[in-house]
Design a protein around this motif. Sequence first.
Motif, short mmCIF file in Angstrom:
data_model
loop_
_atom_site.label_atom_id
_atom_site.label_comp_id
_atom_site.label_asym_id
_atom_site.label_seq_id
_atom_site.Cartn_x
_atom_site.Cartn_y
_atom_site.Cartn_z
N GLY A 5 0.82 -1.20 0.00
CA GLY A 5 0.00 0.00 0.00
C GLY A 5 0.85 1.24 0.00
N HIS A 6 0.32 2.28 0.57
CA HIS A 6 1.00 3.57 0.65
C HIS A 6 1.24 3.86 2.11
CE1 HIS A 6 -3.37 4.59 0.68
NE2 HIS A 6 -3.35 3.63 -0.23
N ILE A 7 2.15 3.11 2.68
CA ILE A 7 2.40 3.14 4.12
C ILE A 7 2.97 4.48 4.59
CG2 ILE A 7 4.74 2.18 4.13
CD1 ILE A 7 3.56 0.30 6.42
N ALA A 8 3.53 5.27 3.68
CA ALA A 8 4.09 6.58 4.07
C ALA A 8 3.00 7.49 4.63
CB ALA A 8 4.77 7.24 2.88
N ASP A 9 1.76 7.33 4.19
CA ASP A 9 0.68 8.14 4.75
C ASP A 9 -0.16 7.34 5.75
OD1 ASP A 9 -0.78 6.54 3.06
OD2 ASP A 9 -1.72 8.17 1.96
N GLY A 10 0.38 6.23 6.21
CA GLY A 10 -0.27 5.46 7.25
C GLY A 10 -1.24 4.40 6.78
N ASN A 11 -1.30 4.13 5.50
CA ASN A 11 -2.22 3.12 4.98
C ASN A 11 -1.45 1.87 4.59
OD1 ASN A 11 -4.84 4.52 4.92
ND2 ASN A 11 -3.75 5.93 3.59
N ALA A 12 -1.67 0.83 5.32
CA ALA A 12 -1.05 -0.46 5.01
C ALA A 12 -2.18 -1.45 4.74
CB ALA A 12 -0.20 -0.93 6.17
N HIS A 13 -2.00 -2.26 3.72
CA HIS A 13 -2.97 -3.29 3.37
C HIS A 13 -2.30 -4.63 3.59
CE1 HIS A 13 -5.35 -0.12 1.45
NE2 HIS A 13 -4.20 0.31 0.98
N VAL A 40 -3.77 -2.22 16.02
CA VAL A 40 -4.07 -0.92 15.41
C VAL A 40 -5.01 -0.12 16.30
CG1 VAL A 40 -5.25 0.19 13.47
CG2 VAL A 40 -3.62 -1.65 13.05
N LEU A 41 -6.07 -0.76 16.78
CA LEU A 41 -7.05 -0.06 17.61
C LEU A 41 -6.46 0.38 18.95
CD1 LEU A 41 -10.15 -2.29 16.82
CD2 LEU A 41 -9.67 0.01 15.95
N GLU A 42 -5.57 -0.43 19.52
CA GLU A 42 -4.90 -0.05 20.77
C GLU A 42 -4.09 1.23 20.60
OE1 GLU A 42 -2.45 -3.18 22.34
OE2 GLU A 42 -4.16 -4.55 22.48
N ARG A 43 -3.60 1.45 19.40
CA ARG A 43 -2.78 2.63 19.10
C ARG A 43 -3.62 3.77 18.53
NH1 ARG A 43 -0.21 -1.93 19.02
NH2 ARG A 43 1.98 -2.09 19.59
N ARG A 44 -4.95 3.62 18.66
CA ARG A 44 -5.90 4.62 18.19
C ARG A 44 -5.83 4.84 16.69
NH1 ARG A 44 -7.35 9.02 22.27
NH2 ARG A 44 -7.41 10.13 20.30
N GLY A 45 -5.48 3.80 15.98
CA GLY A 45 -5.45 3.86 14.53
C GLY A 45 -6.80 3.46 13.96
N SER A 46 -6.85 3.32 12.67
CA SER A 46 -8.08 2.95 12.00
C SER A 46 -7.82 1.74 11.12
CB SER A 46 -8.59 4.11 11.15
OG SER A 46 -9.74 3.70 10.42
N ILE A 47 -8.78 0.87 11.04
CA ILE A 47 -8.64 -0.31 10.18
C ILE A 47 -9.30 -0.07 8.83
CG2 ILE A 47 -8.39 -1.91 12.09
CD1 ILE A 47 -11.33 -2.73 11.59
N SER A 48 -9.72 1.16 8.60
CA SER A 48 -10.27 1.49 7.29
C SER A 48 -9.63 2.79 6.81
CB SER A 48 -11.79 1.67 7.37
OG SER A 48 -12.11 2.82 8.11
N ALA A 49 -9.60 2.94 5.52
CA ALA A 49 -9.03 4.15 4.93
C ALA A 49 -9.90 4.54 3.75
CB ALA A 49 -7.58 3.90 4.52
N GLU A 50 -9.28 4.88 2.65
CA GLU A 50 -10.02 5.39 1.51
C GLU A 50 -10.90 4.35 0.85
OE1 GLU A 50 -6.54 3.48 -0.45
OE2 GLU A 50 -6.93 4.45 1.47
N HIS A 51 -10.66 3.07 1.09
CA HIS A 51 -11.45 2.02 0.45
C HIS A 51 -12.66 1.61 1.28
CE1 HIS A 51 -8.33 1.61 -2.51
NE2 HIS A 51 -7.43 1.38 -1.58
N GLY A 54 -15.49 -2.62 3.96
CA GLY A 54 -15.70 -3.90 3.30
C GLY A 54 -16.43 -4.87 4.22
N GLN A 55 -16.90 -5.94 3.67
CA GLN A 55 -17.68 -6.92 4.43
C GLN A 55 -16.86 -7.64 5.49
OE1 GLN A 55 -21.05 -7.43 4.18
NE2 GLN A 55 -20.96 -5.61 2.91
N SER A 56 -15.58 -7.82 5.24
CA SER A 56 -14.78 -8.62 6.16
C SER A 56 -14.48 -7.93 7.49
CB SER A 56 -13.45 -9.03 5.51
OG SER A 56 -12.66 -7.88 5.26
N LYS A 57 -14.70 -6.62 7.56
CA LYS A 57 -14.39 -5.89 8.80
C LYS A 57 -15.63 -5.38 9.52
CE LYS A 57 -10.07 -4.33 6.79
NZ LYS A 57 -9.46 -3.16 6.14
N ASN A 58 -16.80 -5.72 9.03
CA ASN A 58 -18.03 -5.22 9.64
C ASN A 58 -18.12 -5.48 11.14
OD1 ASN A 58 -19.10 -4.01 7.41
ND2 ASN A 58 -20.39 -5.73 6.84
N GLU A 59 -17.61 -6.60 11.58
CA GLU A 59 -17.72 -6.94 13.00
C GLU A 59 -16.92 -5.97 13.88
OE1 GLU A 59 -15.05 -10.49 14.22
OE2 GLU A 59 -15.44 -10.76 12.08
N TYR A 60 -16.02 -5.19 13.29
CA TYR A 60 -15.20 -4.25 14.05
C TYR A 60 -15.79 -2.85 14.09
CZ TYR A 60 -11.73 -7.93 13.98
OH TYR A 60 -11.08 -9.12 14.14
#
Length: 79
Positions: A5-13, A40-51, A54-60
């Motif tokens: 991904g584009h990890i320089a802006d904090g987005n890792a896939h 990621v959540l412990e560090r107050r990050g986000s598991i979603s970005a510009e995309h 998705g269905q696989s993360k709905n439970e979060y």
Amino acid sequence: VVVWGHIADGNAHINIITPGKYEKDDVLSKHIETTVYDAVLERRGSISAEHGLGQSKNEYLGQIKEKSVLDVMSGMKAL
């Protein structure tokens, strides 16, 4: 685990690849996803970005968005 991904802006896939297997290993995937998402959540990050999520993360959703935000999102989706 492959991270791209584009990890320089904090987005890792992440992609989970099991050597020698072409089908998804649900048990392994769930373990890795839970470990990564929790970190990621412990560090107050986000598991979603510009995309989006998705269905696989709905439970979060309840862990990353407040109930009032979820209510607005549900209302918009119902339109």
